[in-house]
Design a protein around this motif. Sequence first.
Motif, mmCIF file in Angstrom:
data_model
loop_
_atom_site.group_PDB
_atom_site.id
_atom_site.type_symbol
_atom_site.label_atom_id
_atom_site.label_comp_id
_atom_site.label_asym_id
_atom_site.label_seq_id
_atom_site.Cartn_x
_atom_site.Cartn_y
_atom_site.Cartn_z
ATOM 1 N N UNK A 168 0.845 -1.190 0.000
ATOM 2 C CA UNK A 168 0.000 0.000 0.000
ATOM 3 C C UNK A 168 0.880 1.238 0.000
ATOM 4 N N UNK A 169 0.318 2.332 -0.528
ATOM 5 C CA UNK A 169 1.075 3.580 -0.563
ATOM 6 C C UNK A 169 1.392 4.078 0.844
ATOM 7 N N UNK A 170 0.547 3.712 1.811
ATOM 8 C CA UNK A 170 0.738 4.178 3.182
ATOM 9 C C UNK A 170 1.733 3.328 3.966
ATOM 10 N N UNK A 171 2.155 2.195 3.403
ATOM 11 C CA UNK A 171 3.064 1.317 4.129
ATOM 12 C C UNK A 171 4.478 1.880 4.120
ATOM 13 N N UNK A 172 5.365 1.282 4.902
ATOM 14 C CA UNK A 172 6.762 1.719 4.924
ATOM 15 C C UNK A 172 7.443 1.495 3.583
ATOM 16 N N UNK A 173 6.900 0.612 2.772
ATOM 17 C CA UNK A 173 7.495 0.308 1.482
ATOM 18 C C UNK A 173 7.040 1.258 0.389
ATOM 19 N N UNK A 174 5.805 1.754 0.440
ATOM 20 C CA UNK A 174 5.239 2.417 -0.722
ATOM 21 C C UNK A 174 4.940 1.379 -1.792
ATOM 22 N N UNK A 175 4.600 1.821 -2.985
ATOM 23 C CA UNK A 175 4.208 0.871 -4.031
ATOM 24 C C UNK A 175 5.174 0.802 -5.208
ATOM 25 N N UNK A 176 6.114 1.731 -5.296
ATOM 26 C CA UNK A 176 7.085 1.680 -6.390
ATOM 27 C C UNK A 176 8.475 1.272 -5.907
ATOM 28 N N UNK A 177 8.923 1.887 -4.835
ATOM 29 C CA UNK A 177 10.272 1.605 -4.352
ATOM 30 C C UNK A 177 10.573 2.432 -3.133
ATOM 31 N N UNK A 178 11.771 2.234 -2.599
ATOM 32 C CA UNK A 178 12.203 3.044 -1.463
ATOM 33 C C UNK A 178 13.723 3.264 -1.561
ATOM 34 N N UNK A 179 14.130 4.409 -1.047
ATOM 35 C CA UNK A 179 15.539 4.804 -1.076
ATOM 36 C C UNK A 179 15.960 5.099 0.353
ATOM 37 N N UNK A 180 17.016 4.428 0.781
ATOM 38 C CA UNK A 180 17.469 4.535 2.165
ATOM 39 C C UNK A 180 18.886 5.071 2.174
ATOM 40 N N UNK A 181 19.105 6.188 2.868
ATOM 41 C CA UNK A 181 20.437 6.739 3.057
ATOM 42 C C UNK A 181 20.927 6.356 4.440
#
Length: 256
Positions: free
Chosen positions: A241-254
Amino acid sequence: MDYFSGQGKLFFGQRDTAGNPKALRWVGDAADVSFSAEPDVLEAKENYSGNRQTVVRITRELKMSFKASLRQISTENIQLLTQGDAVAQSSGSVTNEIISPTTGTLAVGNVFILAAQDLSAVTIKDSSGTPKTLVAGTNYDLDAKSGQIEILDATTGGPYTLPLKADYTKAALSRVKMYTAANVEYWVRFVGLNTAVSGFPKVVLDIYRTRLDPAKDFSMISDDLNTFELAGSCLSDQTKTAASDYGQFGRLVQLT
């Protein structure tokens, strides 16, 4: 805030039915890794002030694309680039494989392809009642690795009756048949280093659902070090879900 100059490793892996990555694989040295947003935007201008100013901006769709330039080649990378499937060549012996036309005239310069590659113990013979064996280095030149012969002399030891037949032993190997896996979806991960900062802190990019296009250009001859371009669309992952920690496309972690 930090400056950024990136290097790192790019990984690909297929997804399971729950939308999670299976085993990932490093694709080797990559010259470029990037993603881009491609919004479909509707804008409208007002028609009453004389200035025609934009008063409405609606994002109708947000798309995302991915591309990378690979610098190293492997069976698995060829599969990605050609949307192909790996096919195993089993080891074993082959007898009386027909490698030439059944009619016509044997001529110097004819090249005949055997069905397998990486060969040993190759014997080429004709179809006479008592088969005549052609002599390697005299009648033909053998490229055992690619699995082909070129006729050098069509008369010595002859005349020869077509078709030519081959006996040989083949080694086990893997080869790729192209454009048979167009609908495979991949989880893409980039684990990078910010080389502009002391200690090279890591940056992690996950793109959950990527469908690749076949490589538009696969150069086979070059004076330079070849790069192989991967590109594709990043699709919305409906297992998240868009509201989850993942989102629906991807995630970028610094990371620090």
